[in-house]
Scaffold this active site. Structure first.
Site, PDB file in Angstrom:
ATOM      1  N   GLY A   1     -30.911 -66.458  -9.707  1.00  0.00           N
ATOM      2  CA  GLY A   1     -30.366 -67.703  -9.626  1.00  0.00           C
ATOM      3  C   GLY A   1     -31.068 -68.821 -10.440  1.00  0.00           C
ATOM      4  O   GLY A   1     -32.122 -68.411 -10.979  1.00  0.00           O
TER       5      GLY A   1
ATOM      6  N   LEU B   1     -37.980 -68.120 -11.222  1.00  0.00           N
ATOM      7  CA  LEU B   1     -38.386 -68.211 -12.613  1.00  0.00           C
ATOM      8  C   LEU B   1     -39.363 -69.225 -13.185  1.00  0.00           C
ATOM      9  O   LEU B   1     -39.848 -68.943 -14.233  1.00  0.00           O
ATOM     10  CB  LEU B   1     -36.854 -68.303 -13.359  1.00  0.00           C
ATOM     11  CG  LEU B   1     -36.280 -67.092 -13.247  1.00  0.00           C
ATOM     12  CD1 LEU B   1     -34.502 -67.435 -13.877  1.00  0.00           C
ATOM     13  CD2 LEU B   1     -36.633 -65.790 -13.760  1.00  0.00           C
TER      14      LEU B   1
HETATM   15 NI    NI Z   1     -36.436 -70.846  -8.285  1.00  0.00          NI
END
Ligand code: NI
Length: 152
Positions: free
Chosen positions: A46, A89
Site C-alpha cells: 500500500g 515503505l
Molecule cells: Ni506505510
C-alpha cells in the site's frame, strides 16, 4: 506514468494531516497512476499520497490479488482484532507487531469521484488501517509493540 520518490520517516510531511480532495480530476488520476507504478516498483502492499509528498487524502492498496484506489476514505466500521507484522515503505529496513481491527468497512471515492464501499478482513483490513493512518500523520511505528530490524 512516473515513479515518485517515497519520503522517509523524519520528513515532517509524513506527520501532517492530509487535506480532503475537493475535485477528482485528471491531476488526481495522474497521481493515482504514478502511485500505482511507484508501489509496484517498491514491491509494497500500500501507499498513501503523503508518502510521495502530496498532502491529499488518497491511498492505494494492492494485496491478495486485489487493487483499490481510495480518495477521501473513511473507515465506517471496525470489528475484532488481529496482531501481526507490519512494515512501511517510508520506514525502510524495519518491521513490527501492530494490533489492528480484524474487519473494516471503508467508504471512499474512486478515480472518477464515484462513492464505493469495500469490506476487508485479515491482511487487507490491516493494509487499509495502515494506509488510513498515513492520512492523519500516523506511522505504524507509533503503534508497534515490538519493532525489529529486517535481516536480508
Ligand atoms: Ni506505510
Amino acid at each position: 506514468m512516473a515513479i515518485r520518490n517515497i519520503i522517509q520517516i523524519g520528513d515532517p510531511t509524513l506527520r501532517k494531516r492530509s487535506f480532503e480532495v475537493t475535485e477528482v480530476n485528471d491531476k488526481i488520476r495522474q497521481l493515482l497512476d504514478d502511485m500505482k507504478e511507484t508501489l509496484i516498483a517498491a514491491d509494497g502492499a500500500g501507499l498513501a499520497a503523503p508518502q510521495v509528498g502530496i498532502l491529499r487524502r488518497i491511498f492505494i492498496v494492492m494485496a491478495e490479488d486485489k487493487y483499490y484506489e481510495c480518495i477521501n476514505p473513511e473507515i465506517i466500521e471496525k470489528s475484532g482484532s488481529q496482531n501481526g507484522s507490519e512494515g512501511c515503505l517510508s520506514v525502510r529496513g524495519k518491521y513490527g507487531d501492530v494490533e489492528r481491527p480484524n474487519k473494516v468497512t471503508v467508504k471512499a471515492l474512486d478515480r472518477y469521484g464515484k462513492p464505493f464501499t469495500v469490506k476487508a478482513e485479515g491482511f487487507l483490513a490491516r493494509a487499509f488501517c495502515h494506509e488510513y493512518d498515513h492520512l492523519d500523520g500516523i506511522l505504524y511505528v507509533d503503534k508497534a509493540t515490538k519493532l525489529m530490524e529486517e535481516k536480508d
